[in-house]
Design a protein around this motif. Sequence first.
Motif: not given
Length: 282
Positions: A56-80
């Motif tokens: 689960v890959v995301s950017g920045i924002g409240c919604s973009s916190r979602i990878p941390a709430y899963t047990t999948c691999y995650g990538f919380h990157g930079v905005h946009g």
Amino acid sequence: MTIAASATAAAARPTPQLYKSDYKPIWCPGCGDYSVLSSLTKALAKLERMPEDIVVVSGIGCSSRIPAYTTCYGFHGVHGRSLAAATGLKLARPELTVIVAGGDGDGYSIGGNHFLHACRRNVDLTYIVMDNHVYGMTKGQPSPTTEPDWDSKLSPGGTGLRAFHPLAIALAAGANFVARAYAGDPNGTADIIAEAVNNPGFSFVEILSQCVTFRPEQREWKTQVHPAPVASTDDPARAARRVMTDDGFNIGILYRGNRKPYAPRIGHGKRTTAELERGFTL
Ligand SMILES: Cc1ncc(C[n+]2csc(CCOP(=O)(O)OP(=O)(O)O)c2C)c(N)n1
Ligand code: SF4
């Protein structure tokens, strides 16, 4: 299958719980993103893919916190920049299921250019946008999907700017699956996400996900959404006509295309990390 064998098969089937991490979300009580998280974990259970095969890959924002709430691999990157990171990941590791998630500010404003080209490239990704028509994390600035007359402290009298139409733009740019969902319908949203992941190519799911803190009036969305009155189509012109003339609250799969997903013609996906490293040696 015997009763014992079918019981064992049922026991081995993943449940949504398998995809939920131990981190407690810090979203405001009532935020639509809680339901989207629940829909995502339901969809993954339904797809029966293991967490280690999903990113689960995301950017920045409240919604973009979602990878941390899963047990999948995650990538919380930079905005946009989530789609750019996800595109590289999917091309390098095509065997993984890559799901990209974020907000309307992240995806349509700073990330707007990546959105257009992700649709055009048609790499096999699923992109979920939790659209609350506002920048939640940075405290309520208007976003590209904010209504022109939305009056707030930060935009007195409204911006007067025409709102961006994500579904029409996704269709025009070449997305291979286009749908609208609503956070208040977690089961329907889970089904749409599962279909989006199963559809080859770039799948786009716009989810109306209320920001109860900066847009409390969005609680009323529950009285406004309704199932799309017609089935999905594979004709982009028909889909575009429908989406341009609906009231913005039709929920369902609008378009399923037949474009082949992009795959690199040379064997990039097969190179090892050591080989890639050698390519960057000065
Ligand atoms: C390059 C850059 N510009 C601006 C910001 C500030 N910023 C962080 S989140 C955000 C907007 C988030 O809005 P949205 O994507 O709609 O997500 P939401 O918080 O509503 O879920 C902004 C502008 C940033 N972190 N990085
Ligand atoms: S500010 Fe809005 S988007 Fe962010 S967590 Fe709170 S309700 Fe959700």
